[in-house]
Design a protein around this motif. Structure first.
Motif, short mmCIF file in Angstrom:
data_model
loop_
_atom_site.label_atom_id
_atom_site.label_comp_id
_atom_site.label_asym_id
_atom_site.label_seq_id
_atom_site.Cartn_x
_atom_site.Cartn_y
_atom_site.Cartn_z
N TYR A 14 -0.94 -22.60 -1.93
CA TYR A 14 -0.54 -21.26 -2.33
C TYR A 14 0.97 -21.14 -2.19
O TYR A 14 1.54 -21.54 -1.18
N MET A 15 1.60 -20.61 -3.24
CA MET A 15 3.05 -20.44 -3.20
C MET A 15 3.43 -19.06 -3.72
O MET A 15 2.67 -18.44 -4.48
N PRO A 16 4.59 -18.56 -3.29
CA PRO A 16 5.01 -17.22 -3.72
C PRO A 16 5.12 -17.12 -5.23
O PRO A 16 5.64 -18.03 -5.90
N LEU A 82 -3.42 -14.27 -2.83
CA LEU A 82 -3.23 -13.80 -1.46
C LEU A 82 -2.03 -12.88 -1.36
O LEU A 82 -1.10 -12.95 -2.15
N LEU A 83 -2.07 -12.02 -0.37
CA LEU A 83 -0.97 -11.10 -0.09
C LEU A 83 -0.19 -11.61 1.11
O LEU A 83 -0.74 -11.77 2.20
N ASP A 84 1.11 -11.88 0.92
CA ASP A 84 1.96 -12.38 2.00
C ASP A 84 2.35 -11.24 2.95
O ASP A 84 2.16 -10.06 2.63
N ASP A 86 5.17 -10.08 3.64
CA ASP A 86 6.22 -9.21 3.10
C ASP A 86 5.76 -8.44 1.87
O ASP A 86 6.56 -7.75 1.22
N GLY A 87 4.46 -8.54 1.55
CA GLY A 87 3.93 -7.80 0.41
C GLY A 87 3.95 -8.54 -0.90
O GLY A 87 3.48 -8.02 -1.92
N SER A 88 4.52 -9.75 -0.91
CA SER A 88 4.56 -10.53 -2.14
C SER A 88 3.21 -11.22 -2.37
O SER A 88 2.40 -11.34 -1.46
N TRP A 89 2.99 -11.67 -3.59
CA TRP A 89 1.74 -12.34 -3.95
C TRP A 89 1.90 -13.86 -3.84
O TRP A 89 2.96 -14.41 -4.16
#
Length: 207
Positions: A14-16, A82-84, A86-89
């Motif tokens: 999983y990556m941003p 997934l939700l990181d 910091d709110g990023s996907w």
């Protein structure tokens, strides 16, 4: 003696979303509204493929672009993403493949899209699946975005020998016992498609 674990040549990571870099050239156009609708309906089910040599994506550009727009529009996090903290996907990507040259990377981008586009359908099986869908869940059938003309072309193109003595397609309006209908006289009227698999009739699209 303990057998060492096998190193998988491909794996999912999983990556941003914003950290994923598209290929420098990708000639494939994308139906982003349909891709986004599919992600909303079924989740993110097909990971993007990364080229380890360049760090850029090789396949999944349309799906990545769709997620970027969905994130920017403030949509809920799709299933499979997934939700990181910091709110990023974070989106799933396939890792482990490396191109040898830029030419090979370009060739694979074209090939992965072209192979899918070149393949034909088993029209008899497809017709049966479409009829099952429109009967079981019309909204799922509508999500396939088949037009009346596409349905007619698809079924008319089915090999005649596959259906014995039955015609591959019969298009008729819903006129009850009136058999005097002429296609040319009622182009705007409702049309029914007769499935060559079972003979049942159904309306190709529902509003």
């Amino acid at each position: 003696m303990t057998t060492p674990p096998v190193q998988a040549p491909r794996w999912i990571a999983y990556m941003p979303l914003q950290a994923l870099t598209p290929a420098t050239r990708n000639p494939k156009l994308h139906e982003l509204p349909l891709i986004k609708a599919s992600i909303r309906e079924h989740g993110f089910v097909d990971p993007v493929l990364i080229d380890e040599r360049t760090g850029r994506s090789i396949a999944g550009h349309g799906r990545h672009e769709a997620l970027v727009e969905m994130y920017a529009d403030g949509e809920p996090v799709p299933d499979g993403v997934l939700l990181d903290d910091d709110g990023s996907w974070l989106l799933p990507v396939t890792r482990g493949w490396s191109s040898r040259t830029d030419a090979e990377a370009d060739a694979l981008i074209i090939k992965l899209n072209r192979i899918t586009a070149q393949a034909d359908w088993d029209r008899r099986m497809l017709a049966g699946m479409l009829e099952d869908l429109v009967t079981a869940d019309a909204s799922l059938f509508d999500s396939l975005a088949y037009t009346d003309d596409e349905m007619e072309t698809l079924l008319r193109a089915a090999p005649a020998e596959a259906f014995g003595e039955e015609p591959a397609l019969a298009l008729t309006p819903d006129l009850g016992d009136d058999t005097s209908f002429n296609d040319d006289d009622n182009e705007e009227g409702p049309r029914l498609v007769r499935c060559p698999t079972c003979g049942d009739q159904f309306t190709p699209r529902r509003s």
